[in-house]
Design a protein around this motif. Structure first.
Motif, PDB file in Angstrom:
ATOM      1  N   LEU B  66       0.835  -1.205   0.000  1.00  0.00           N
ATOM      2  CA  LEU B  66       0.000   0.000   0.000  1.00  0.00           C
ATOM      3  C   LEU B  66       0.869   1.254   0.000  1.00  0.00           C
ATOM      4  O   LEU B  66       0.625   2.199  -0.758  1.00  0.00           O
ATOM      5  N   ALA B  67       1.893   1.241   0.854  1.00  0.00           N
ATOM      6  CA  ALA B  67       2.761   2.411   0.963  1.00  0.00           C
ATOM      7  C   ALA B  67       3.450   2.685  -0.369  1.00  0.00           C
ATOM      8  O   ALA B  67       3.544   3.831  -0.804  1.00  0.00           O
ATOM      9  N   ILE B  68       3.906   1.614  -1.026  1.00  0.00           N
ATOM     10  CA  ILE B  68       4.605   1.796  -2.306  1.00  0.00           C
ATOM     11  C   ILE B  68       3.657   2.408  -3.333  1.00  0.00           C
ATOM     12  O   ILE B  68       4.022   3.321  -4.079  1.00  0.00           O
ATOM     13  N   ILE B  69       2.403   1.939  -3.333  1.00  0.00           N
ATOM     14  CA  ILE B  69       1.437   2.504  -4.277  1.00  0.00           C
ATOM     15  C   ILE B  69       1.251   3.994  -4.017  1.00  0.00           C
ATOM     16  O   ILE B  69       1.283   4.823  -4.934  1.00  0.00           O
ATOM     17  N   ILE B  70       1.081   4.351  -2.756  1.00  0.00           N
ATOM     18  CA  ILE B  70       0.855   5.761  -2.418  1.00  0.00           C
ATOM     19  C   ILE B  70       2.064   6.610  -2.823  1.00  0.00           C
ATOM     20  O   ILE B  70       1.926   7.671  -3.422  1.00  0.00           O
ATOM     21  N   VAL B  71       3.250   6.106  -2.507  1.00  0.00           N
ATOM     22  CA  VAL B  71       4.455   6.860  -2.847  1.00  0.00           C
ATOM     23  C   VAL B  71       4.586   7.018  -4.356  1.00  0.00           C
ATOM     24  O   VAL B  71       4.969   8.072  -4.856  1.00  0.00           O
ATOM     25  N   MET B  72       4.196   5.959  -5.097  1.00  0.00           N
ATOM     26  CA  MET B  72       4.298   6.056  -6.557  1.00  0.00           C
ATOM     27  C   MET B  72       3.320   7.084  -7.091  1.00  0.00           C
ATOM     28  O   MET B  72       3.620   7.814  -8.033  1.00  0.00           O
ATOM     29  N   LEU B  73       2.132   7.155  -6.464  1.00  0.00           N
ATOM     30  CA  LEU B  73       1.170   8.179  -6.866  1.00  0.00           C
ATOM     31  C   LEU B  73       1.761   9.566  -6.634  1.00  0.00           C
ATOM     32  O   LEU B  73       1.638  10.462  -7.474  1.00  0.00           O
ATOM     33  N   PHE B  74       2.390   9.738  -5.488  1.00  0.00           N
ATOM     34  CA  PHE B  74       3.021  11.017  -5.178  1.00  0.00           C
ATOM     35  C   PHE B  74       4.110  11.339  -6.209  1.00  0.00           C
ATOM     36  O   PHE B  74       4.199  12.470  -6.697  1.00  0.00           O
ATOM     37  N   ALA B  75       4.900  10.322  -6.498  1.00  0.00           N
ATOM     38  CA  ALA B  75       5.991  10.523  -7.446  1.00  0.00           C
ATOM     39  C   ALA B  75       5.430  10.944  -8.796  1.00  0.00           C
ATOM     40  O   ALA B  75       5.952  11.835  -9.471  1.00  0.00           O
ATOM     41  N   TYR B  76       4.319  10.328  -9.165  1.00  0.00           N
ATOM     42  CA  TYR B  76       3.674  10.668 -10.426  1.00  0.00           C
ATOM     43  C   TYR B  76       3.189  12.119 -10.398  1.00  0.00           C
ATOM     44  O   TYR B  76       3.367  12.873 -11.348  1.00  0.00           O
ATOM     45  N   ALA B  77       2.569  12.491  -9.265  1.00  0.00           N
ATOM     46  CA  ALA B  77       2.029  13.839  -9.140  1.00  0.00           C
ATOM     47  C   ALA B  77       3.151  14.879  -9.137  1.00  0.00           C
ATOM     48  O   ALA B  77       3.023  15.954  -9.723  1.00  0.00           O
ATOM     49  N   LEU B  78       4.246  14.549  -8.446  1.00  0.00           N
ATOM     50  CA  LEU B  78       5.339  15.509  -8.346  1.00  0.00           C
ATOM     51  C   LEU B  78       6.205  15.503  -9.599  1.00  0.00           C
ATOM     52  O   LEU B  78       6.851  16.498  -9.917  1.00  0.00           O
ATOM     53  N   GLY B  79       6.231  14.365 -10.274  1.00  0.00           N
ATOM     54  CA  GLY B  79       7.018  14.263 -11.488  1.00  0.00           C
ATOM     55  C   GLY B  79       8.506  14.166 -11.249  1.00  0.00           C
ATOM     56  O   GLY B  79       9.296  14.360 -12.159  1.00  0.00           O
ATOM     57  N   SER B  80       8.904  13.914 -10.039  1.00  0.00           N
ATOM     58  CA  SER B  80      10.341  13.793  -9.784  1.00  0.00           C
ATOM     59  C   SER B  80      10.581  12.864  -8.599  1.00  0.00           C
ATOM     60  O   SER B  80       9.670  12.552  -7.842  1.00  0.00           O
ATOM     61  N   PHE B  81      11.814  12.430  -8.472  1.00  0.00           N
ATOM     62  CA  PHE B  81      12.164  11.581  -7.342  1.00  0.00           C
ATOM     63  C   PHE B  81      13.106  12.339  -6.417  1.00  0.00           C
ATOM     64  O   PHE B  81      14.169  11.862  -6.073  1.00  0.00           O
ATOM     65  N   GLY B  82      12.738  13.549  -6.088  1.00  0.00           N
ATOM     66  CA  GLY B  82      13.606  14.398  -5.278  1.00  0.00           C
ATOM     67  C   GLY B  82      13.655  13.961  -3.831  1.00  0.00           C
ATOM     68  O   GLY B  82      13.043  12.965  -3.445  1.00  0.00           O
ATOM     69  N   PRO B  83      14.384  14.712  -3.042  1.00  0.00           N
ATOM     70  CA  PRO B  83      14.497  14.393  -1.622  1.00  0.00           C
ATOM     71  C   PRO B  83      13.155  14.500  -0.897  1.00  0.00           C
ATOM     72  O   PRO B  83      12.931  13.810   0.098  1.00  0.00           O
ATOM     73  N   LEU B  84      12.268  15.348  -1.454  1.00  0.00           N
ATOM     74  CA  LEU B  84      10.954  15.482  -0.826  1.00  0.00           C
ATOM     75  C   LEU B  84      10.239  14.140  -0.832  1.00  0.00           C
ATOM     76  O   LEU B  84       9.542  13.773   0.113  1.00  0.00           O
ATOM     77  N   LEU B  85      10.444  13.383  -1.922  1.00  0.00           N
ATOM     78  CA  LEU B  85       9.797  12.084  -2.035  1.00  0.00           C
ATOM     79  C   LEU B  85      10.291  11.130  -0.943  1.00  0.00           C
ATOM     80  O   LEU B  85       9.529  10.318  -0.431  1.00  0.00           O
ATOM     81  N   ARG B  86      11.549  11.278  -0.601  1.00  0.00           N
ATOM     82  CA  ARG B  86      12.092  10.422   0.463  1.00  0.00           C
ATOM     83  C   ARG B  86      11.375  10.693   1.774  1.00  0.00           C
ATOM     84  O   ARG B  86      11.045   9.772   2.525  1.00  0.00           O
ATOM     85  N   VAL B  87      11.136  11.982   2.015  1.00  0.00           N
ATOM     86  CA  VAL B  87      10.399  12.347   3.226  1.00  0.00           C
ATOM     87  C   VAL B  87       9.018  11.727   3.194  1.00  0.00           C
ATOM     88  O   VAL B  87       8.563  11.103   4.161  1.00  0.00           O
ATOM     89  N   ILE B  88       8.359  11.868   2.024  1.00  0.00           N
ATOM     90  CA  ILE B  88       6.997  11.339   1.900  1.00  0.00           C
ATOM     91  C   ILE B  88       6.991   9.830   2.094  1.00  0.00           C
ATOM     92  O   ILE B  88       6.135   9.285   2.787  1.00  0.00           O
ATOM     93  N   ALA B  89       7.977   9.149   1.504  1.00  0.00           N
ATOM     94  CA  ALA B  89       8.030   7.684   1.616  1.00  0.00           C
ATOM     95  C   ALA B  89       8.161   7.259   3.068  1.00  0.00           C
ATOM     96  O   ALA B  89       7.432   6.380   3.544  1.00  0.00           O
TER      97      ALA B  89
END
Lengths: 342, 324
Positions: B66-89
């Protein structure tokens, strides 16, 4: 002993079974229906029948234990009754209802009931802050005793005033990546402090108290570094936007731990287990509250601090949200508690 | 040597209790006695530690997914795999666990997805319905007991090595608790007063005492008359032996030839032993072994049940010292 077994001449336990078998089968059907599609799927008559059949089956079980030696029958009745019991006594509250109640009344009530523990945690943290600040005045090396290296982000006593100001203003674009990493580690740090101060409260409050003092110390040391460069006021603004919420969260978690620890130390007239269980009701609410506040603080930190660099706006937002929390704690669920009493 | 039937001497009672406990534990694993508000105690089978570990692992995989799906959605929305994504993950995985367990256990009456699949559920030990508070407590404690120190161990303790050691010790100690616990409870279960049980599956077997038609072909309708027993002959056995016999009679008839002969030999052995014990003089032909045993079962059960009604409960064959 030697009888032909026609229906009227069965042995007692077989007759007992034959008379009730159909009702048991019906109960089994109803039970599995509820398990599959929920209690709401039953009609009024069916749910009425479920309650009646359940009591009858319980009655049968207690009777069968007395009169029957048929192990298979006893096993069946026991399983059937257990299943029906779990259906009849299922939790009746919906997730939405529980969540709404938590926010409306039970969380602020728990906070108000734990005011003393919250005060103690806050005072300990303040004491840690003040003592670290004073120690730093005499010797800046104390800084390294208080602040773990991952947390400081290069902002030690040796850092220049310009560097410190740049970090506070989010102007250091080169350090933007490391800043995000720093936020993560700060967040992870605070979450850990919260979890441990809650969990360790049970060991007679001492570790939680120490953690509060230590966390205050980190803060005090930080302030001392910035104060030496005349940046204390700026740091205050930088911290305000999320720190008000975050520090309150840590204090709440520690207060939850204190409730458990006090229950363990001074159970009063009940057993320790019972005292722990009772205190746990509020402690758990405080822990959930702390988790929610940490998330809010994390959002403020992740977005708010980076978007808003103006000093006044930071202070206003940080303390404004703090005031909202306070209002919720003070006035939330007042009417409900009065209604409960009446 | 014949020992006169004693109602229940102290030593006998102790021995019986011991034997009973051993039997119970060997047959069904640990069990939990619940007292529903109706006042009829019911025994539940507790889930074993390995079963619970399996469920926990499955749930862990589910939440991770579930967490991976949510993070992937975020990544899609943000369009990048920046450090912010690490925080979100990090945030997502941390804050998805407790709500997942609490929500599923509340909605499905003490069952997470894995518990549903594996046929287990959480019950309240006090016999009342599971309250939201209990569900929340046991799952928050799970965080405190295992996940927090585990994350700490994996993420690496940056502060001091002694803290890493402490986290390790913490986990070990808290793993010992459910292992030593009488009800397989971990600390969270003890505080919340809950236990994890195996879902009971009610299966109603045919009544051996009136389903002779199943075992006997229509042509032999008068067969129950064939074997008859006197009161003296039924005075040898108690509840335990009766229920062992029931088990033998209920065992499904094996289809493979070798195990069938094995089963038949076993039954023949029982027939011989019973005949000897109760001094049954008529010869029982091998083809009639099953009929003999079920006739004896019926007679014995009727006799013991009527004795029980008169307050004479016979737990087992304790008034004779020789074995069957």
């Amino acid at each position: 002993m030697n009888k032909s077994r026609t229906a009227s001449d069965l042995m007692r336990s077989s007759r007992f079974r034959r008379e009730r078998e159909d009702d048991w089968a019906r109960l089994a059907v109803l039970t599995s229906q509820v398990e599959k599609s929920g209690l709401a799927s039953l009609t009024f008559e069916e749910s009425q029948a479920l309650a009646t059949l359940y009591r009858q089956a319980m009655n049968s079980l207690s009777l069968a234990r007395e009169i029957s030696l048929d192990q298979a029958l006893l096993n069946y009745l026991e399983s059937l009754c257990t299943r029906a019991y779990l259906t009849v006594y299922a939790p009746r509250e919906s997730i939405i209802g529980v969540t709404a109640r938590f926010f409306r009344s039970s969380a602020p009530q728990a906070v108000r009931r734990s005011w003393l523990m919250i005060l103690v945690a806050a005072l300990l943290m303040a004491a840690g802050g003040v003592s670290a600040f004073l120690l730093m005045q005499s010797d800046t090396n104390w800084y390294y005793a208080f602040v773990p290296s991952g947390l400081s982000g290069g902002r030690g006593p040796e850092a220049s005033a310009d560097f410190l100001r740049q970090v506070l203003q989010e102007e250091n674009k080169a350090g933007a990546g490391s800043l995000a990493a720093f936020s993560t580690s700060l967040f992870a740090h605070n979450t850990q402090v919260s979890i441990f101060s809650f969990a360790l409260g049970i060991i007679a409050c001492v570790p939680s108290g120490f953690l509060m003092f230590y966390n205050g110390g980190v803060l005090g040391a930080f302030f001392a570094v910035h104060d030496a460069k005349g940046l204390a006021w700026e740091l205050f603004g930088w911290l305000s936007i999320h720190g008000v919420t975050e520090l309150t969260a840590i204090i709440m978690a520690a207060a939850g731990g204190f409730r458990l620890g006090v229950a363990f130390l001074f159970p009063g007239n009940v057993t320790r287990a019972k005292a722990l269980r009772d205190a746990g009701r509020d402690a758990v609410k405080l822990a959930i509250l702390a988790a929610i506040m940490l998330v809010v603080a994390g959002l403020l930190e992740g977005f708010g601090r980076q978007l808003i660099t103006d000093f006044t706006a930071r202070v206003a937002i940080g303390w404004g949200i703090g005031a909202l929390w306070l209002a919720w704690f003070l006035f939330g669920g007042r009417r409900n508690s009065r209604a409960d009493l009446e | 040597m014949r020992v006169p039937f004693r109602k229940s001497s102290h030593v006998d009672r102790q021995r019986k209790a011991l034997e009973k406990a051993r039997r119970l534990s060997s047959r069904t694993g640990r069990s939990l006695r619940l007292m529903p508000p109706e006042g009829v105690p019911i025994d539940l089978r507790l889930a074993s530690l390995s079963q619970r570990f399996g469920a926990q692992l499955t749930d862990f995989a589910v939440t991770l997914f579930l967490a991976i799906i949510i993070v992937m959605l975020f990544a899609y929305a943000l369009g990048s795999f920046g450090p912010l994504l690490r925080v979100i993950a990090a945030l997502t995985f941390f804050f998805i666990r407790v709500p997942y367990y609490v929500a599923t256990e509340l909605a499905w009456n003490g069952r997470t997805l894995a518990k549903r699949w594996l046929g287990m559920r959480v019950v309240s030990v006090n016999g009342r319905s599971l309250s939201p508070h209990q569900v929340v407590v046991r799952n928050i404690m799970k965080e405190v007991e295992f996940f927090a120190p585990l994350t700490y161990l994996i993420a690496g303790g940056s502060i001091h090595w002694s803290l890493t050691l402490f986290a390790l010790l913490w986990i070990i100690v808290l793993l010992i608790v459910p292992w030593r616990s009488k009800r397989n409870q971990r600390i969270g279960d003890i505080i919340a007063n809950t236990a994890v049980i195996l879902d009971p599956k009610p299966v109603l077997m045919p009544d051996l005492a009136n389903s002779s038609a199943a075992a006997v072909s229509p042509g032999q309708a008068q067969l129950p008359l064939k074997f008859s027993f006197t009161t003296e002959q039924l005075d040898h056995y108690g509840r335990l032996e009766l229920q062992v016999l029931e088990k033998v009679l209920r065992a499904p008839v094996n289809s493979s030839a070798s195990s069938k002969t094995k089963q038949e030999a076993y039954m023949a052995d029982i027939v011989v032993r019973i005949s000897q014990k109760i001094a049954y003089t008529d010869h029982v032909r091998p083809s009639e072994h099953r009929d003999f045993l079920s006739a004896f079962y019926k007679a014995q059960r009727e006799y013991l049940e009527s004795r029980k009604l008169f307050g004479d409960t016979r737990e087992d064959k304790f008034f004779r010292e020789k074995g069957i």
